[in-house]
Design a protein around this motif. Structure first.
Motif, short mmCIF file in Angstrom:
data_model
loop_
_atom_site.label_atom_id
_atom_site.label_comp_id
_atom_site.label_asym_id
_atom_site.label_seq_id
_atom_site.Cartn_x
_atom_site.Cartn_y
_atom_site.Cartn_z
N SER A 1 30.56 35.74 35.09
CA SER A 1 31.98 35.80 35.44
C SER A 1 32.29 34.35 35.15
N PRO A 2 33.59 33.96 34.57
CA PRO A 2 33.91 32.50 34.45
C PRO A 2 33.69 31.54 35.78
N ILE B 1 37.51 33.99 44.07
CA ILE B 1 37.88 33.69 42.76
C ILE B 1 37.77 34.90 41.91
N ASP B 2 36.62 35.51 42.11
CA ASP B 2 36.29 36.63 41.23
C ASP B 2 37.19 37.93 41.52
N ILE C 1 42.14 31.02 35.22
CA ILE C 1 40.80 30.63 36.27
C ILE C 1 40.95 29.37 36.86
N ASN C 2 41.50 28.46 36.12
CA ASN C 2 41.56 26.99 36.81
C ASN C 2 42.73 27.02 37.94
N ARG D 1 33.37 31.33 47.96
CA ARG D 1 34.42 30.73 46.90
C ARG D 1 34.29 31.57 45.61
N ASN D 2 33.29 31.84 45.08
CA ASN D 2 33.16 32.64 43.82
C ASN D 2 33.48 34.05 44.01
N THR E 1 29.04 28.72 51.06
CA THR E 1 30.63 28.41 50.60
C THR E 1 30.72 28.75 49.14
N GLN E 2 29.72 28.43 48.54
CA GLN E 2 29.87 28.66 46.84
C GLN E 2 29.99 30.04 46.64
N PRO F 1 39.52 38.30 33.14
CA PRO F 1 38.23 38.55 32.54
C PRO F 1 37.03 38.32 33.82
N CYS F 2 37.17 38.79 34.68
CA CYS F 2 36.40 38.56 35.70
C CYS F 2 35.75 39.92 36.27
N GLN F 3 34.54 39.91 37.10
CA GLN F 3 34.01 41.18 37.73
C GLN F 3 33.78 40.79 39.19
N LYS G 1 31.60 40.89 42.48
CA LYS G 1 30.08 41.33 42.43
C LYS G 1 29.82 41.48 43.76
N THR H 1 41.29 29.08 40.95
CA THR H 1 40.40 28.14 41.74
C THR H 1 40.90 27.05 42.68
N ALA H 2 41.96 26.44 41.97
CA ALA H 2 42.68 25.30 42.84
C ALA H 2 43.34 26.10 44.02
N ASP I 1 40.43 27.03 46.49
CA ASP I 1 39.93 25.69 47.23
C ASP I 1 40.96 25.31 48.28
#
Lengths: 156, 154
Positions: free
Chosen positions: A27-28, B84-85, B42-43, B80-81, B76-77, B94-96, B98, B46-47, B50
């Motif tokens: 995933s990105p 985002i996903d 994605i950016n 966060r991920n 935390t990671q 284009p994310c999955q 998980k 993400t912003a 966060d």
């Protein structure tokens, strides 16, 4: 000794099956820099000063987000791991009339996962490595044994 | 003679291409950008995530729920991920996702409606911070809204 390659292949398959189970698809978000979140008690003189501090912090290198909550009096920074909490605190102290302190949240009650998250994060890599190494050793042993079997009838 | 023929065939092909371009029946409509693209990719997501996490940690109404997560950079990671996903996948990116299902993740936590509303308010504040337009904000909240039943009072 002859059973060793068989057990190694079996180990390799088990590790590979484990890896398939725990490995996550790409995933990105995996490419993003790692972050940490730190909360500071800043004792800002007023709301405007706290918000101005958060605004200033957003432009600091490595800070990905910043917010000031007037109700809690907390300035929270999301930052990349190359920025330590202490270095951020010293930057806050330059702009804030009162020295800031890093907020430590109380330990939440209830059961905890006995396996650290850091160990879970490296598990897919360990399983894939186990699978590859086992298979490699099994192949090397098999080739070594095969040579011996082929050469045996030729020896007087 | 050979060069002349090549030039002639090139010209005829170019003219044929131009005439085909004029045929309105052949023009395929450009697909409308999905929510992921309208949010900025994605950016931008993400912003917003966060900022959302920072808002949550600063919010005394709910930050105790995230104390253990904030204390551990790996957790935390992970959170966060996963966020985002989830937003990226839900908005057509284009994310999955998980992570666990919302029901699995919040089972036994007994999250109240007030806590859920505080969380949504923190998300809206993060979206407003980045001036996300009303349409995109509503579209995103419409994706996340149905998760409420799996989160509250579990």
């Amino acid at each position: 000794m002859r059973k060793l390659p068989f057990f190694l292949v079996l180990t390799s398959l088990l590790c590979f099956a484990g890896w398939l189970r725990v490995a996550t698809p790409y995933s990105p978000s995996q490419d993003l820099p790692l972050i940490s979140i730190t909360a500071f008690e800043i004792h800002a003189p007023n709301v405007v000063a706290g918000q101005a501090l958060a605004q200033a912090a957003r432009s600091w290198t490595g800070v990905t987000a910043a917010t000031y909550n007037a109700n809690s009096g907390l300035l929270v920074l999301s930052h990349t791991l190359d920025q330590s909490a202490s270095s951020l605190k010293s930057r806050i102290d330059i702009l804030n009339p009162h020295p800031a302190s890093i907020k430590v949240f109380p330990e939440p009650a209830g059961a905890k996962c006995p396996v650290p998250a850091s160990a879970l994060a490296v598990l897919p890599g360990i399983l894939l490595g186990c699978s590859a190494v086992s298979l490699l050793i099994a192949i090397m042993l098999f080739i070594s044994n095969a040579k011996r079997w082929i050469m045996a009838p030729l020896q007087p | 003679m050979k060069n002349y023929l090549v030039l002639l065939s090139f010209l005829s092909l170019t003219l044929a291409g131009m005439s085909c371009g004029e045929n309105k029946d052949d023009i395929t409509p450009t697909p409308a950008p999905n929510l992921y693209e309208r949010l900025g990719g994605i950016n931008a997501i993400t912003a917003v995530v966060d900022q959302f996490l920072a808002n949550v940690v600063a919010d005394n109404a709910i930050n105790a729920r995230f104390a253990a997560t904030v204390a551990d950079p790996f957790r935390t990671q992970l959170l966060r991920n996963n966020l985002i996903d989830q937003i990226c996948a839900g908005s057509g990116g284009p994310c999955q996702y998980k992570g666990k299902t919302m029901l699995e993740a919040h089972q036994g936590m007994q999250i109240t409606e007030a806590e859920f509303n505080a969380l949504v308010a923190d998300l809206i504040a993060a979206l407003d911070q980045f001036n996300v337009p009303t349409q995109e904000k509503n579209d995103l909240l419409a994706i996340l809204g149905p998760m409420k039943t799996d989160i509250v009072d579990q």
